[in-house]
Design a protein around this motif. Structure first.
Motif, PDB file in Angstrom:
ATOM      1  N   ARG A   1       0.820  -1.214   0.000  1.00 40.42           N
ATOM      2  CA  ARG A   1       0.000   0.000   0.000  1.00 40.42           C
ATOM      3  C   ARG A   1       0.851   1.260   0.000  1.00 40.42           C
ATOM      4  N   HIS A   2       2.061   1.162   0.551  1.00 45.03           N
ATOM      5  CA  HIS A   2       2.899   2.351   0.703  1.00 45.03           C
ATOM      6  C   HIS A   2       4.152   2.340  -0.188  1.00 45.03           C
ATOM      7  N   TYR A   3       4.541   1.147  -0.656  1.00 46.37           N
ATOM      8  CA  TYR A   3       5.799   1.054  -1.408  1.00 46.37           C
ATOM      9  C   TYR A   3       5.603   0.139  -2.615  1.00 46.37           C
ATOM     10  N   ASP A   4       6.513   0.278  -3.572  1.00 46.44           N
ATOM     11  CA  ASP A   4       6.573  -0.650  -4.698  1.00 46.44           C
ATOM     12  C   ASP A   4       7.478  -1.806  -4.284  1.00 46.44           C
ATOM     13  N   VAL A   5       6.903  -3.006  -4.164  1.00 49.46           N
ATOM     14  CA  VAL A   5       7.618  -4.164  -3.631  1.00 49.46           C
ATOM     15  C   VAL A   5       7.884  -5.159  -4.755  1.00 49.46           C
ATOM     16  N   ALA A   6       9.145  -5.562  -4.883  1.00 45.31           N
ATOM     17  CA  ALA A   6       9.527  -6.637  -5.801  1.00 45.31           C
ATOM     18  C   ALA A   6      10.008  -7.808  -4.952  1.00 45.31           C
ATOM     19  N   ALA A   7       9.322  -8.958  -5.035  1.00 46.38           N
ATOM     20  CA  ALA A   7       9.643 -10.125  -4.213  1.00 46.38           C
ATOM     21  C   ALA A   7      10.311 -11.189  -5.074  1.00 46.38           C
ATOM     22  N   VAL A   8      11.417 -11.749  -4.575  1.00 42.74           N
ATOM     23  CA  VAL A   8      12.179 -12.776  -5.288  1.00 42.74           C
ATOM     24  C   VAL A   8      12.419 -13.951  -4.349  1.00 42.74           C
ATOM     25  N   PRO A   9      12.655 -15.177  -4.896  1.00 44.59           N
ATOM     26  CA  PRO A   9      12.702 -16.371  -4.045  1.00 44.59           C
ATOM     27  C   PRO A   9      14.063 -16.698  -3.451  1.00 44.59           C
ATOM     28  N   ASP A  10      15.137 -15.998  -3.801  1.00 48.75           N
ATOM     29  CA  ASP A  10      16.437 -16.341  -3.229  1.00 48.75           C
ATOM     30  C   ASP A  10      17.388 -15.153  -3.351  1.00 48.75           C
ATOM     31  N   GLY A  11      18.559 -15.302  -2.735  1.00 48.66           N
ATOM     32  CA  GLY A  11      19.522 -14.204  -2.702  1.00 48.66           C
ATOM     33  C   GLY A  11      20.129 -13.888  -4.053  1.00 48.66           C
ATOM     34  N   GLN A  12      20.328 -14.901  -4.908  1.00 48.40           N
ATOM     35  CA  GLN A  12      20.912 -14.646  -6.221  1.00 48.40           C
ATOM     36  C   GLN A  12      19.980 -13.801  -7.075  1.00 48.40           C
ATOM     37  N   ALA A  13      18.686 -14.131  -7.057  1.00 44.87           N
ATOM     38  CA  ALA A  13      17.716 -13.322  -7.807  1.00 44.87           C
ATOM     39  C   ALA A  13      17.653 -11.906  -7.245  1.00 44.87           C
ATOM     40  N   ALA A  14      17.766 -11.771  -5.924  1.00 46.00           N
ATOM     41  CA  ALA A  14      17.758 -10.434  -5.318  1.00 46.00           C
ATOM     42  C   ALA A  14      18.973  -9.633  -5.754  1.00 46.00           C
ATOM     43  N   LEU A  15      20.137 -10.264  -5.799  1.00 49.78           N
ATOM     44  CA  LEU A  15      21.354  -9.560  -6.213  1.00 49.78           C
ATOM     45  C   LEU A  15      21.242  -9.085  -7.657  1.00 49.78           C
ATOM     46  N   GLU A  16      20.763  -9.941  -8.535  1.00 46.55           N
ATOM     47  CA  GLU A  16      20.615  -9.553  -9.939  1.00 46.55           C
ATOM     48  C   GLU A  16      19.634  -8.400 -10.084  1.00 46.55           C
ATOM     49  N   ALA A  17      18.519  -8.445  -9.348  1.00 50.43           N
ATOM     50  CA  ALA A  17      17.535  -7.357  -9.436  1.00 50.43           C
ATOM     51  C   ALA A  17      18.095  -6.055  -8.874  1.00 50.43           C
ATOM     52  N   ALA A  18      18.835  -6.137  -7.772  1.00 55.62           N
ATOM     53  CA  ALA A  18      19.388  -4.926  -7.151  1.00 55.62           C
ATOM     54  C   ALA A  18      20.429  -4.275  -8.043  1.00 55.62           C
ATOM     55  N   LEU A  19      21.264  -5.075  -8.692  1.00 58.07           N
ATOM     56  CA  LEU A  19      22.289  -4.500  -9.574  1.00 58.07           C
ATOM     57  C   LEU A  19      21.674  -3.913 -10.838  1.00 58.07           C
ATOM     58  N   ALA A  20      20.575  -4.523 -11.306  1.00 54.38           N
ATOM     59  CA  ALA A  20      19.909  -3.987 -12.504  1.00 54.38           C
ATOM     60  C   ALA A  20      19.220  -2.661 -12.202  1.00 54.38           C
ATOM     61  N   SER A  21      18.576  -2.569 -11.029  1.00 50.72           N
ATOM     62  CA  SER A  21      17.884  -1.336 -10.637  1.00 50.72           C
ATOM     63  C   SER A  21      17.979  -1.205  -9.126  1.00 50.72           C
ATOM     64  N   PRO A  22      18.958  -0.450  -8.610  1.00 48.28           N
ATOM     65  CA  PRO A  22      19.146  -0.363  -7.159  1.00 48.28           C
ATOM     66  C   PRO A  22      17.895   0.128  -6.448  1.00 48.28           C
ATOM     67  N   PRO A  23      17.398  -0.624  -5.444  1.00 47.86           N
ATOM     68  CA  PRO A  23      16.189  -0.221  -4.725  1.00 47.86           C
ATOM     69  C   PRO A  23      16.519   0.774  -3.614  1.00 47.86           C
ATOM     70  N   ASP A  24      15.468   1.224  -2.947  1.00 43.10           N
ATOM     71  CA  ASP A  24      15.652   2.102  -1.790  1.00 43.10           C
ATOM     72  C   ASP A  24      15.926   1.305  -0.523  1.00 43.10           C
ATOM     73  N   LEU A  25      15.499   0.036  -0.491  1.00 43.55           N
ATOM     74  CA  LEU A  25      15.668  -0.797   0.702  1.00 43.55           C
ATOM     75  C   LEU A  25      15.624  -2.258   0.270  1.00 43.55           C
ATOM     76  N   VAL A  26      16.434  -3.089   0.958  1.00 47.20           N
ATOM     77  CA  VAL A  26      16.430  -4.529   0.714  1.00 47.20           C
ATOM     78  C   VAL A  26      16.011  -5.224   1.997  1.00 47.20           C
ATOM     79  N   LEU A  27      14.953  -6.022   1.906  1.00 46.92           N
ATOM     80  CA  LEU A  27      14.533  -6.927   2.979  1.00 46.92           C
ATOM     81  C   LEU A  27      14.971  -8.325   2.566  1.00 46.92           C
ATOM     82  N   SER A  28      15.613  -9.062   3.481  1.00 48.21           N
ATOM     83  CA  SER A  28      16.136 -10.366   3.074  1.00 48.21           C
ATOM     84  C   SER A  28      16.050 -11.364   4.209  1.00 48.21           C
TER      85      SER A  28
END
Length: 828
Positions: free
Chosen positions: A514-541
């Motif tokens: 409701r307050h943020y744009d959330v992108a959810a991924v199933p593992d750390g490797q997918a999170a790393l690839e997404a973060a490097l492609a478009s750096p987010p404002d915050l990472v929850l892991s």
């Protein structure tokens, strides 16, 4: 008695003492040969103290001391000195003392065992232990003729004695050590027995606790599941889709919790020996095929093939249905968890006296060093790739216990990177089973008590389940049930969430969407690839994830300049202060323990997003200030460089002005002065053209004023230039009047082919130069006027003299008129 060294004579044919025939001569005895071949280590010395010359030796002595025939005739201590590297050596002094006693007493002298350092053929010293005895050979008059130095080699005996002493010392020390260790071992055994008793008591208490707590869990779970199933099965149209989705999530996780509780309960029952089994004659092929079929949807959704080969068996197999269900489902679940591509094959084969269940996969495999502990309770293979890192580590251990309750066997074959194969072997008949647990009634039904929990959990591991697990930001609903579009206009923060549990991803996305744009991924490797492609404002892991865990993700984010400043919050099920400190020590910004409240999650995310945006604002402001200051410094440096260049050019122009002033100072003719000025301006200012005009010539057409005139973009029609400059294509023109004492004497022109190419400093230089040229031109004009007056006076004088003397003779060299009078202007 003269005798050659190295031999002994036997005397005459008759004994001189008795007069009888000498037996040695009579029988041809060679005493030299007998002496040389004697096994005694014997050396013959002369009594010439202190030298003690060596004159003969047995062959044994030669071998023992590495002597040669060339050594005879030399002193004993010259050939056999003490070892110079052994300051404690005393063999030489002891032997010399013994020999001197023999000379003094004329009696044999026996020495104690001596340590000698004998030089070997290679020059190195060898330690020997000898027992020496020195024997005098006397003449009939009692004089010492020779000394026999005889030794007995006791080296081996001495070394054996030393070794025996060492061994006896070691034996005594070992006996003492054995006694000491025995006492320590006895004390340790007593402590171990006490510890085992305490562990047994604790184990019994643990078993009772697990048994009781499992029962306590099952009651509320039964109520929760019953209520949820009633709501989900009602199909009420009043139940919103969002609420139904949340109820399904709660139902899935309640089943998962029930599965874990059942496993703990089974363990406690097995350990307590109270496992209630009921072995029934079963068509195992049909039962196994149906259990595997329930898992097909989850496996195929995960992109794998499931092959089931369960041909009919010739006899029924006695198994406990619930236990066999857990065995099959645990093996299929384990294979699916660690297989990412390929297939899973389940086979049931008749062996003649029993059956064998085989579950084979094409997954990641297991390293050989991990195979011995694979069926240990709570053992997990660290770092093994899997679809999820969730799990208690009791699945395979429970399978082993359940197989053993059937008196069966389980084995595993695996190769890293190629897959694994688990084999369960059961015997036919009932001889191997407890008679009181056998139920001879045939039951072909399948309970399915545990299938739903296994299948629901596996569905959450498959990639196809991710779309439904991430429904996106929830819509706002008004009291009438109408959806309200978002009204915010500010940019929404980008949150990247990594967790291998699909329901947890769905839940967190629902809370934050409701307050943020959330992108959810199933593992750390997918999170790393997404973060490097478009750096987010915050990472929850999450911390425990397949492919790349939370700690590895954090290290990778901190190592890349694009994501180095992104805040990271760990969301983990690992509770306790140590786990939180470990997470924060690795560089995480915060650590949140599951389960957490929605308010706590939102508060921490809001805080860290705000801090991230504030840091970004500060960074942007700092960058702007740095850029502004850098530009100011660059401008200041450019200004200073321009000032330095201007000063340098001004100094150069002052030097040029001084140079021109000096060049014209020594000249009196006007033409030479103007030529020097023109040449210096054209060569050193420089200028493409320089011209000086004086009144009376072509300069009358120029508009000469009182000040310097500058034409930055000159056109020929603007000024009437002299004909001499008509062919020079100048674009920049400086016109400086030549004035002296208020009079206009002429004009100085300097031109360049480039437009607006004279700087302010150059124009000022030309103005100053025009003043110097005007003064020099006035002086030149005065000099020419004086010269003309002098010439006129001289001519007048000559004319008067000629009138007094008579008619003048014809002039052969008349005086030419002055050049200045003929041409009052100069052009160069």
């Amino acid at each position: 008695m003269d005798q050659a060294p190295g031999s002994l004579q036997s005397g005459e044919a008759h004994d001189p003492a008795t007069g009888r025939p000498d037996p040695a001569k009579a029988y041809g005895v060679d005493f030299s040969l007998l002496f040389a071949q004697s096994p005694e280590i014997l050396l013959v010395l002369l009594p010439d103290a202190p030298r003690f010359t060596m004159i003969a030796a047995t062959t044994a002595r030669l071998h023992a001391t590495h002597l040669t025939q060339e050594s005879f005739g030399r002193g004993l201590f010259e050939v056999f000195p003490d070892n110079p590297d052994d300051p404690a050596a005393s063999g030489t002094s002891n032997l010399r003392a013994s020999l001197e006693r023999v000379l003094k007493t004329r009696q044999p002298d026996t020495m104690p065992v001596q340590k000698y350092d004998i030089r070997g053929a290679d020059g190195e010293f060898e330690v020997k232990y000898w027992s020496p005895k020195n024997l005098p050979v006397l003449s009939p008059q009692g004089e010492v003729l020779y000394i026999f130095h005889r030794v007995e080699d006791v080296t081996e005996l001495v070394r054996a004695s030393e070794l025996g002493d060492q061994m006896r010392g070691r034996t005594s020390a070992m006996e003492r050590e054995v006694i000491s260790r025995s006492r320590e071992l006895d004390a340790a055994l007593r402590k171990l027995r006490d510890s085992n008793l305490k562990l047994a008591e604790l184990d019994a208490a643990k078993t009772v606790f697990f048994n009781n707590i499992s029962h306590e869990f099952r009651t509320p779970l039964a109520l929760i599941l019953g209520t949820l199933e009633d709501e989900l099965s009602s199909n009420s149209p009043l139940l919103p889709a969002k609420t139904r989705m949340q109820l399904k999530m709660a139902h899935r996780n309640s089943l998962r919790l029930l599965k874990l509780v059942n496993s703990l309960l089974d363990f406690s029952r097995i350990e307590a020996g109270r496992m209630q089994a009921r072995y029934q004659a079963t068509d195992l092929a049909v039962l196994t095929k149906e259990l595997a079929g329930n898992f097909r949807s989850a496996i195929e959704r995960g992109g794998l093939l499931l092959a089931v080969d369960c041909p009919p068996l010739p006899v029924a197999i006695y198994v406990d249905h619930d236990m066999w269900e857990k065995i099959v489902l645990n093996l299929l679940s384990n294979a699916f968890k660690h297989t990412f591509e390929g297939s899973i094959t389940l086979k049931l084969a008749w062996l003649g006296d029993g059956v064998q269940l085989s579950v084979q996969d094409t997954g990641v495999g297991i390293a050989a060093e991990n195979l011995p502990r694979l069926f240990d309770r709570f053992h997990r293979v660290e770092g093994a790739p899997s679809r999820t890192h969730e799990g208690s580590g009791i699945g395979l251990a429970l399978v082993k216990d359940l197989v053993q309750l059937h008196s069966g066997a389980i084995a595993v074959e695996s190769e890293l990177g190629k897959g694994s194969r688990f084999q369960v072997t059961l015997k036919a008949g009932t001889a191997h089973l407890p008679t009181d647990k056998i139920d001879h009634t045939v039951d072909a039904s399948i309970s399915g008590h545990f299938t739903a929990a296994f299948v629901e959990e596996a569905l959450n591991w498959s990639p196809a389940g991710l779309d439904s697990a991430n429904p996106g930001p929830p819509a706002l609903i008004d009291p009438n049930g109408v959806s309200i579009p978002p009204t915010w206009t500010a940019p929404r923060a980008q949150i990247l969430y990594a967790d291998d549990n699909a329901d947890m991803r769905s839940y967190v996305t629902h809370l934050l969407g409701r307050h943020y744009d959330v992108a959810a991924v199933p593992d750390g490797q997918a999170a790393l690839e997404a973060a490097l492609a478009s750096p987010p404002d915050l990472v929850l892991s999450d911390v425990m994830m397949p492919r790349l865990d939370g700690f590895g993700l954090l290290r990778a984010l901190r190592a890349d300049v694009r994501t180095r400043r992104v805040p990271v919050i760990f969301v983990s099920a690992r509770a306790g202060e140590e786990s939180a400190i470990a997470g924060l020590d690795t560089g995480a910004d915060d650590y949140l323990v599951k389960p957490f409240t929605a308010r706590e999650l939102l508060a921490r995310v809001r805080t860290h997003v705000g801090l991230a945006w504030q840091r970004r604002s500060w960074d942007s402001e700092l960058e702007q200030r740095v850029e502004q200051r850098t530009a100011e410094l660059a401008a200041e440096i450019a200004r200073r460089r321009a000032t330095e260049a201007s000063l340098e050019a001004q100094i150069q122009r002052l030097g040029l002005l001084d140079q021109i002033t000096r060049a014209i100072a020594g000249r009196k003719d006007l033409g030479g002065i103007l030529l020097a000025v023109v040449q210096n301006v054209e060569q050193n200012l420089p200028a493409d053209v320089c011209w000086i005009g004086l009144p009376g010539a072509v300069t009358v057409g120029l508009a000469l004023g009182g000040e310097l005139l500058y034409e930055p973009d000159f056109h020929p029609e603007a000024i009437n230039l002299p004909p001499e400059l008509a062919g020079v294509e100048v674009r920049s023109l400086v016109i400086a009047p030549l004035r002296a004492e208020g009079d206009l004497l002429g004009v100085l022109l300097a031109g360049r082919r480039e437009p607006d190419s004279f700087s302010v400093g150059e124009r000022e230089f030309l103005r100053q130069l025009s003043e110097h040229v005007a003064i020099a031109a006035r002086q030149g004009q005065l000099h020419e006027s004086l010269q003309a007056a002098y010439d006129d006076l001289h001519l007048t004088q000559q004319t008067v003299l000629l009138q007094h003397r008579g008619p003048p003779e014809p002039a052969t060299d008349p005086v030419a008129p002055s050049a200045a009078a003929a041409s009052p202007s100069r052009r160069l």
